[in-house]
Design an enzyme around this catalytic site. Structure first.
Site, PDB file in Angstrom:
ATOM      1  N   GLU A 197      12.262   5.902  -3.698  1.00  0.00           N
ATOM      2  CA  GLU A 197      12.637   5.354  -2.403  1.00  0.00           C
ATOM      3  C   GLU A 197      12.998   4.082  -3.010  1.00  0.00           C
ATOM      4  O   GLU A 197      13.310   3.240  -2.396  1.00  0.00           O
ATOM      5  CB  GLU A 197      11.470   5.152  -1.469  1.00  0.00           C
ATOM      6  CG  GLU A 197      11.354   7.309  -0.905  1.00  0.00           C
ATOM      7  CD  GLU A 197       9.939   6.870   0.217  1.00  0.00           C
ATOM      8  OE1 GLU A 197       9.656   7.668   0.394  1.00  0.00           O
ATOM      9  OE2 GLU A 197       9.227   6.224  -1.018  1.00  0.00           O
ATOM     10  N   GLU A 205      -3.701   6.133  -3.848  1.00  0.00           N
ATOM     11  CA  GLU A 205      -2.318   6.274  -4.373  1.00  0.00           C
ATOM     12  C   GLU A 205      -1.864   6.100  -5.276  1.00  0.00           C
ATOM     13  O   GLU A 205      -0.884   6.740  -6.161  1.00  0.00           O
ATOM     14  CB  GLU A 205      -1.440   5.843  -2.848  1.00  0.00           C
ATOM     15  CG  GLU A 205      -0.041   5.619  -2.225  1.00  0.00           C
ATOM     16  CD  GLU A 205       0.554   6.017  -1.230  1.00  0.00           C
ATOM     17  OE1 GLU A 205       2.146   6.439  -0.912  1.00  0.00           O
ATOM     18  OE2 GLU A 205      -0.250   5.254  -0.191  1.00  0.00           O
TER      19      GLU A 205
END
Length: 525
Positions: free
Chosen positions: A319, A463
């Site tokens: 991304e 994460e």
């Protein structure tokens, strides 16, 4: 339900209170405490709190009640009292229920009914039912011999994944599971289909089906979104809400541009058929979804002068690269989605659209001069957020040669963001190295896929290597895939699940994958 046991170190009288805290994002908060008189003369004290969300469109209601054991007395809906002499013991349980308008027309009363039901059942019966359900879930299990730490880590990851979904729910799993709204707000991303879903598809297909049910329920919303953008077919949301509609914050360009999600969902549908061989499901639900995805991709591509096709202005798995052309993963996933739609059509007795195979064959996958897969047409070695081109080796199976896979692995390993990149890249590397027979390198990548992300005291999976967010189901799915599809040698094929030769980390003696009574085993020779 929380169970509390109290032992008195001296004579004591203790009051335990329970309060409901409402997160700040909920509006129209209402609170009530009352005692409900039942038909048999018993009385159950209940505390209820409600709030609204989605700008008042939906409501959530929480109810709680105490279940008093020996030596415990309910004083009010909010508290219980225990009076003990030194050495004495007492116990109680606290039951909480949460209902929303997403599931019930009247969550206010339904929440209270569930609390009353729990009180009537009693703690022992509730625990027994809980344990029966978990015994069913653990029919899909992973057993590692020779590495107790890895066994604990793998089981904890699987426990969290199982605990985030239920059969019959028609709901998928958000990246942080059943966590607070502040972490991606419970939205559904590609994390579900690419990272968590394959684990459940292999171990508990009935749970994987719920994730697909969420997508088939959202097919009409995806059709409307495609229409709004000028395309045929279905265009699935990057961040799906409970209605299957786009919910990405407008500041994030992933919402407008990260389109590979539509291919990811089509691929997941094909894989469900492959594992279950359920042709009736494919005809009724799977192929209609795959057909609409294929129609979208045929409109989404741009024809080039040489007869090839490009996909422009997208964000891929990496991304950090925004608005690029011919992203390797997006094009590769679209190719697979189109190929699988053609295969599904034939299985369902339909004639596949010839354009599907033509576009699939013509989609460009860029390369550098030495043959390394180029992440997108303009990529020139920049730092990436996570694996993208490497996904063509696994799970897409487009880059298959040993030398080609090694070139891609070695090139991109050095370019992943070490601070803010999510965990899954290294799990993909681990799978490919294991399939290439490189046990030491596969073990290194497996450890890198989760150990830097574990947080004390309970080993919660964050994460990234530097974050501290709640349990990251996406990373857990990647790590478990490394075990199942890398070390375990499992592979999803058109004919079902098969097991290929594999290698294990050097310290592992044996790996057993249990699937409803069947055992797939890999042993370190």
């Amino acid at each position: 339900m929380t169970e509390v046991e109290v032992t008195a170190e001296r004579d004591a009288e203790v009051l335990f209170s329970n309060g409901h805290t409402v997160p700040g994002e909920f509006a129209d908060t209402l609170r009530e405490s009352r005692t409900v008189g039942c038909e048999d003369g018993s009385r159950i004290a209940v505390q209820r709190t409600s709030g609204s969300y989605n700008r008042g469109r939906d409501h959530i209601v929480a109810s709680s009640t105490f279940l008093c054991g020996e030596g415990c007395e309910a004083v009010s809906p909010e508290s219980v009292r225990i009076v003990l002499r030194k050495g004495g013991r007492a116990s109680f349980s606290l039951v909480g229920t949460i209902c929303t308008t997403a599931a019930f027309a009247d969550p206010w009363n339904e929440s209270e009914r569930q609390a009353i039901y729990a009180a009537r059942e009693g703690a022992a019966q509730l625990v027994a039912a809980h344990e029966r359900k978990w015994a069913e879930l653990w029919q899909g299990d992973i057993e590692i011999e020779g590495d107790p730490t890895a066994q604990l880590d793998v089981r904890f990851a699987l426990f969290n994944l199982y605990g985030s979904i239920r059969e019959g729910s028609r709901r998928s799993i958000p990246p942080m599971g059943l966590s607070a709204r502040g972490f991606y707000n419970g939205h559904i991303f590609w994390d579900s289909e690419i990272w968590m879903y394959p684990v459940l598809l292999v171990l508990r297909p009935c749970l994987a089906r719920q994730m697909l049910d969420y997508r088939t329920d959202g097919l009409d919303a995806a059709r409307r979104r495609a229409y709004a953008h000028g395309y045929r077919g279905a265009m699935f949301p990057w961040e799906g809400d409970d209605r299957g509609e786009e919910a990405t914050p407008t500041f994030a360009l992933t919402g407008p541009l990260e389109h590979h999600i539509t291919a990811d969902i089509a691929i997941a549908s094909w894989n469900y058929y492959c594992v279950t061989q359920d042709r009736e499901w494919l005809r009724r639900e799977g192929f209609p979804l795959m057909r609409e995805a294929a129609r979208f991709w045929c409109d989404r591509v741009t024809a080039n002068a040489d007869g090839s096709y490009s996909i422009r202005n997208v964000i891929g798995a990496n991304e950090y690269a925004v608005g690029v052309t011919d992203n390797a993963f997006t094009n590769g996933a679209a190719r697979r989605a189109l190929e699988y739609a053609s295969a599904a059509a034939e299985l369902c007795g339909e004639r596949p659209d010839p354009q599907w195979s033509a576009v699939a064959a013509g989609l460009r996958i860029p390369h550098f001069a030495d043959g390394t897969t180029r992440e997108h047409a303009g990529y020139d070695g920049e730092m990436i957020k996570q694996a993208d081109a490497n996904l063509l080796g696994y799970p897409l199976g487009i880059v298959t040669g040993r030398e080609a896979q090694l070139r891609d692995l070695e090139y991109y390993e050095r370019r992943i963001d070490p601070r803010n990149g999510p965990a899954m890249s290294y799990s993909v590397f681990a799978i490919q190295y294991a399939r290439l027979g490189m046990a030491e390198k596969a073990c290194e990548m497996f450890r890198r896929s989760y150990l830097p992300n574990l947080r004390p005291p309970f080993g919660v999976f964050a994460e990234t290597a530097t974050s501290g967010n709640p349990y990251f189901m996406t990373g857990a799915g990647g790590m478990l895939q490394a075990v199942l599809f890398g070390f375990g040698g499992l592979e999803i094929t058109a004919d079902g699940l098969v097991q290929r030769p594999s290698v294990l980390p050097p310290q592992w003696k044996n790996l057993r994958i249990k699937i409803n009574g069947k055992i797939y085993q890999a042993t370190n020779q």
